[in-house]
Design a protein around this motif. Structure first.
Motif, mmCIF file in Angstrom:
data_model
loop_
_atom_site.group_PDB
_atom_site.id
_atom_site.type_symbol
_atom_site.label_atom_id
_atom_site.label_comp_id
_atom_site.label_asym_id
_atom_site.label_seq_id
_atom_site.Cartn_x
_atom_site.Cartn_y
_atom_site.Cartn_z
ATOM 1 N N GLU A 55 0.862 -1.180 0.000
ATOM 2 C CA GLU A 55 0.000 0.000 0.000
ATOM 3 C C GLU A 55 0.902 1.234 0.000
ATOM 4 O O GLU A 55 1.374 1.678 1.041
ATOM 5 N N GLU A 56 1.126 1.788 -1.197
ATOM 6 C CA GLU A 56 2.075 2.877 -1.355
ATOM 7 C C GLU A 56 1.464 4.106 -2.008
ATOM 8 O O GLU A 56 2.183 4.991 -2.470
ATOM 9 N N ASP A 57 0.143 4.153 -2.074
ATOM 10 C CA ASP A 57 -0.539 5.360 -2.552
ATOM 11 C C ASP A 57 -1.017 6.146 -1.335
ATOM 12 O O ASP A 57 -1.700 5.600 -0.464
ATOM 13 N N GLU A 58 -0.662 7.432 -1.311
ATOM 14 C CA GLU A 58 -0.855 8.223 -0.097
ATOM 15 C C GLU A 58 -2.140 9.042 -0.139
ATOM 16 O O GLU A 58 -2.401 9.798 -1.082
ATOM 17 N N TYR A 85 -12.268 4.464 -9.642
ATOM 18 C CA TYR A 85 -11.272 3.486 -9.219
ATOM 19 C C TYR A 85 -11.591 2.972 -7.817
ATOM 20 O O TYR A 85 -12.529 3.429 -7.160
ATOM 21 N N SER A 86 -10.769 2.030 -7.379
ATOM 22 C CA SER A 86 -10.879 1.535 -6.009
ATOM 23 C C SER A 86 -9.673 2.000 -5.202
ATOM 24 O O SER A 86 -8.604 2.282 -5.755
ATOM 25 N N PHE A 87 -9.874 2.079 -3.893
ATOM 26 C CA PHE A 87 -8.792 2.386 -2.964
ATOM 27 C C PHE A 87 -8.911 1.403 -1.817
ATOM 28 O O PHE A 87 -9.876 1.423 -1.055
ATOM 29 N N HIS A 88 -7.942 0.490 -1.741
ATOM 30 C CA HIS A 88 -7.918 -0.528 -0.688
ATOM 31 C C HIS A 88 -6.927 -0.083 0.388
ATOM 32 O O HIS A 88 -5.847 0.419 0.074
ATOM 33 N N PHE A 89 -7.290 -0.290 1.642
ATOM 34 C CA PHE A 89 -6.431 0.156 2.736
ATOM 35 C C PHE A 89 -6.546 -0.788 3.924
ATOM 36 O O PHE A 89 -7.362 -1.722 3.915
ATOM 37 N N ASN A 90 -5.702 -0.556 4.920
ATOM 38 C CA ASN A 90 -5.662 -1.405 6.118
ATOM 39 C C ASN A 90 -5.495 -2.880 5.760
ATOM 40 O O ASN A 90 -6.236 -3.745 6.225
ATOM 41 N N ARG A 114 -13.650 12.735 -5.588
ATOM 42 C CA ARG A 114 -14.823 12.339 -4.822
ATOM 43 C C ARG A 114 -14.662 10.920 -4.281
ATOM 44 O O ARG A 114 -14.121 10.041 -4.944
ATOM 45 N N ILE A 115 -15.135 10.718 -3.075
ATOM 46 C CA ILE A 115 -15.227 9.378 -2.503
ATOM 47 C C ILE A 115 -16.680 8.948 -2.663
ATOM 48 O O ILE A 115 -17.570 9.407 -1.947
ATOM 49 N N GLU A 116 -16.934 8.081 -3.628
ATOM 50 C CA GLU A 116 -18.311 7.729 -3.966
ATOM 51 C C GLU A 116 -18.937 6.757 -2.977
ATOM 52 O O GLU A 116 -20.146 6.802 -2.732
ATOM 53 N N ALA A 117 -18.138 5.862 -2.435
ATOM 54 C CA ALA A 117 -18.665 4.874 -1.485
ATOM 55 C C ALA A 117 -17.522 4.322 -0.660
ATOM 56 O O ALA A 117 -16.384 4.216 -1.142
ATOM 57 N N VAL A 118 -17.811 3.984 0.580
ATOM 58 C CA VAL A 118 -16.863 3.283 1.437
ATOM 59 C C VAL A 118 -17.531 1.971 1.829
ATOM 60 O O VAL A 118 -18.495 1.948 2.590
ATOM 61 N N TYR A 119 -17.042 0.879 1.278
ATOM 62 C CA TYR A 119 -17.662 -0.420 1.506
ATOM 63 C C TYR A 119 -17.272 -1.016 2.852
ATOM 64 O O TYR A 119 -18.061 -1.719 3.484
ATOM 65 N N SER A 120 -16.047 -0.752 3.271
ATOM 66 C CA SER A 120 -15.574 -1.300 4.546
ATOM 67 C C SER A 120 -14.421 -0.446 5.052
ATOM 68 O O SER A 120 -13.709 0.198 4.273
ATOM 69 N N GLY A 121 -14.245 -0.426 6.371
ATOM 70 C CA GLY A 121 -13.155 0.322 6.989
ATOM 71 C C GLY A 121 -13.496 1.782 7.224
ATOM 72 O O GLY A 121 -14.520 2.293 6.769
ATOM 73 N N ASP A 122 -12.623 2.440 7.966
ATOM 74 C CA ASP A 122 -12.772 3.858 8.289
ATOM 75 C C ASP A 122 -11.724 4.645 7.515
ATOM 76 O O ASP A 122 -10.550 4.683 7.890
ATOM 77 N N ILE A 123 -12.137 5.284 6.438
ATOM 78 C CA ILE A 123 -11.199 5.970 5.554
ATOM 79 C C ILE A 123 -10.693 7.283 6.147
ATOM 80 O O ILE A 123 -9.705 7.853 5.688
ATOM 81 N N HIS A 124 -11.349 7.775 7.188
ATOM 82 C CA HIS A 124 -10.961 9.069 7.766
ATOM 83 C C HIS A 124 -9.586 9.023 8.438
ATOM 84 O O HIS A 124 -8.945 10.058 8.610
ATOM 85 N N HIS A 125 -9.154 7.860 8.858
ATOM 86 C CA HIS A 125 -7.894 7.760 9.590
ATOM 87 C C HIS A 125 -6.871 6.913 8.838
ATOM 88 O O HIS A 125 -6.098 6.170 9.437
ATOM 89 N N VAL A 126 -6.878 7.040 7.524
ATOM 90 C CA VAL A 126 -5.996 6.235 6.678
ATOM 91 C C VAL A 126 -4.931 7.124 6.059
ATOM 92 O O VAL A 126 -5.223 8.245 5.635
ATOM 93 N N ARG A 127 -3.728 6.632 5.991
ATOM 94 C CA ARG A 127 -2.636 7.373 5.343
ATOM 95 C C ARG A 127 -2.215 6.707 4.032
ATOM 96 O O ARG A 127 -1.944 7.385 3.044
ATOM 97 N N TRP A 128 -2.142 5.384 4.036
ATOM 98 C CA TRP A 128 -1.641 4.672 2.871
ATOM 99 C C TRP A 128 -2.660 3.653 2.377
ATOM 100 O O TRP A 128 -3.400 3.064 3.166
ATOM 101 N N GLY A 129 -2.691 3.438 1.074
ATOM 102 C CA GLY A 129 -3.588 2.466 0.477
ATOM 103 C C GLY A 129 -3.089 2.019 -0.880
ATOM 104 O O GLY A 129 -1.976 2.339 -1.299
ATOM 105 N N ARG A 130 -3.937 1.317 -1.573
ATOM 106 C CA ARG A 130 -3.582 0.717 -2.862
ATOM 107 C C ARG A 130 -4.638 1.098 -3.893
ATOM 108 O O ARG A 130 -5.811 0.795 -3.742
#
Length: 423
Positions: A55-58, A85-90, A114-130
């Motif tokens: 997970e190297e996308d900030e 696109y998708s953004f996977h994290f944690n 825009r963040i169209e949907a959050v299917y799982s997880g808390d994106i507010h406290h995320v720094r890195w993802g894929r």
């Protein structure tokens, strides 16, 4: 098969950790003593699934926009391309769908989307993802009914999603396509290397429009299906058996024909199924997105990308294909790369195929697909895309992708349904 930006080791292919320019120079100097070890490492990386996705996308911040949440991302060649696109994290536990660009600051190196949907997880406290192309969490994310089914192949039971064709006013599920009055065509969707069933979700809207029941399958060593062959990929030479099992399941449950959809290595799997399956006569057509047409070409490209000396790369290929290489690669049997070279075998492809491939694909180059179409124009239609890199043709231009598939596949269905047409 998905990828990240070209500076990271993506989940879909071979950005091999630690192999930079300095390592390449050292490898060249050690070509005599160390080439065998490096070639073995290269070969194993090709056939070994990435169990941990980097997970190297900030994500710099989550803010409130006029239409809802928006994310401020570090600008990269991927995060700055229009589309969805998708953004996977944690570690994959979190999954969000990322939409349109609302602002872009090249000087600051940031892009806001825009963040169209959050299917799982808390994106507010995320720094890195894929960053990726799998924009939905399951068929339900598209508003479609579905069920989990279990299929059987030589590896045992493996899961698939079954998405029924749309219900007709009379309550039936017969194909809504004009040519479907006396037939039921199913779609079997095969994901790529390092991906999962999520990859095929993007094709469901057009499959539904055409009235196709869909099976989105897993296959050996993808993290959902059983582990086989010591956890090594067969690059399509073994995984096609799960596609064959899906075809058999479809035929046993009312299908008269199937269409195989394949992404990246899933394209190689689909081509093998069309060549080897006992039910290959039932495969109506192939819809391939950024497919692997010739593994030798792909592996040579990956060796250059990772600054591996050409001789070492060829040695790694030899280890994959020779029986004596099994001890070093962990394969239970050699991989027959020659049988999966569809440029050389172009005239042997007798199943109509649509290939969509971005000309800037920097993981699976489009050259072999173009050459296949040139050598067998009666069977293969090649449609180029731009700016999609690897397997994101739909993400970059959903409308064009869906129109292309709908129009081409409609013509295939009508042609094969014409009285007197060869089956």
């Amino acid at each position: 098969m998905e990828q990240q930006n070209s500076t990271a080791r993506g989940p879909g292919f071979l950005r091999i950790a630690g192999l930079g320019a300095a390592t390449a120079l050292a490898c060249t100097a050690l070509l005599g003593a160390g080439s065998s070890a490096l070639a073995a490492y290269f070969a194993r990386r090709i056939i070994t699934p990435d169990r941990i996705k980097t997970e190297e996308d900030e994500l710099l911040a989550v803010v409130r926009g006029p239409e809802g949440l928006e994310g401020i991302f570090r600008a990269t060649p991927e995060t700055t391309v229009d589309g969805v696109y998708s953004f996977h994290f944690n570690g994959g536990a979190g999954h969000a769908r990322i939409g349109a660009i609302t602002s872009y600051s090249p000087l600051e190196g940031t892009v806001q989307r825009r963040i169209e949907a959050v299917y799982s997880g808390d994106i507010h406290h995320v720094r890195w993802g894929r960053w990726g192309g799998a924009t939905y969490s399951d068929p339900g994310g598209l508003g479609l009914e579905f069920q989990e089914v279990t299929l059987e192949s030589d590896i045992g039971a493996f899961p698939a999603w079954l998405v029924p064709a749309p219900v007709e006013p009379d309550g039936g599920r017969r194909s809504r396509h004009a040519a479907g009055a006396a037939q039921q065509v199913w779609a079997v969707m095969v994901h790529g290397r390092g991906a999962t069933r999520l990859e095929g979700l993007r094709a469901l809207p057009v499959a539904q429009e055409l009235g196709l029941t869909s099976l989105l399958i897993s296959y050996r060593n993808d993290g959902e299906a059983p582990i086989a062959d010591a956890g090594r990929y067969g690059l399509g030479s073994t995984e096609w058996r799960e596609a064959e099992a899906a075809i058999a399941y479809a035929l046993e449950n009312g299908a008269t024909d199937v269409v195989l959809f394949g992404w990246s290595m899933g394209g190689a799997v689909s081509l093998q199924a069309a060549d080897l399956s006992r039910n290959r006569h039932a495969i109506r057509a192939l819809v391939l997105d950024a497919p692997v047409i010739d593994w030798v070409d792909v592996l040579a490209f990956q060796a250059r990308l990772n600054k591996i000396p050409a001789g070492v790369g060829r040695y790694g290929q030899l280890m994959l294909t020779h029986p004596l290489g099994r001890r070093l690669t962990g394969l239970s049997a050699p991989v027959d790369l020659k049988s999966m070279d569809w440029v050389s075998r172009a005239v042997e492809l007798r199943t109509p195929a649509l290939i969509m491939h971005s000309l800037d694909d920097d993981f699976v180059p489009p050259g072999p697909a173009e050459r296949l179409a040139d050598r067998n124009p009666g069977m293969v239609d090649f449609v180029p895309f731009h700016k999609a890199r690897h397997t994101k043709e739909w993400n970059v231009d959903r409308e064009r992708w869906e129109v292309t598939v709908r129009d081409w596949l409609s013509s295939q269905l009508e042609e094969r349904a014409t009285p007197g047409a060869a089956h």
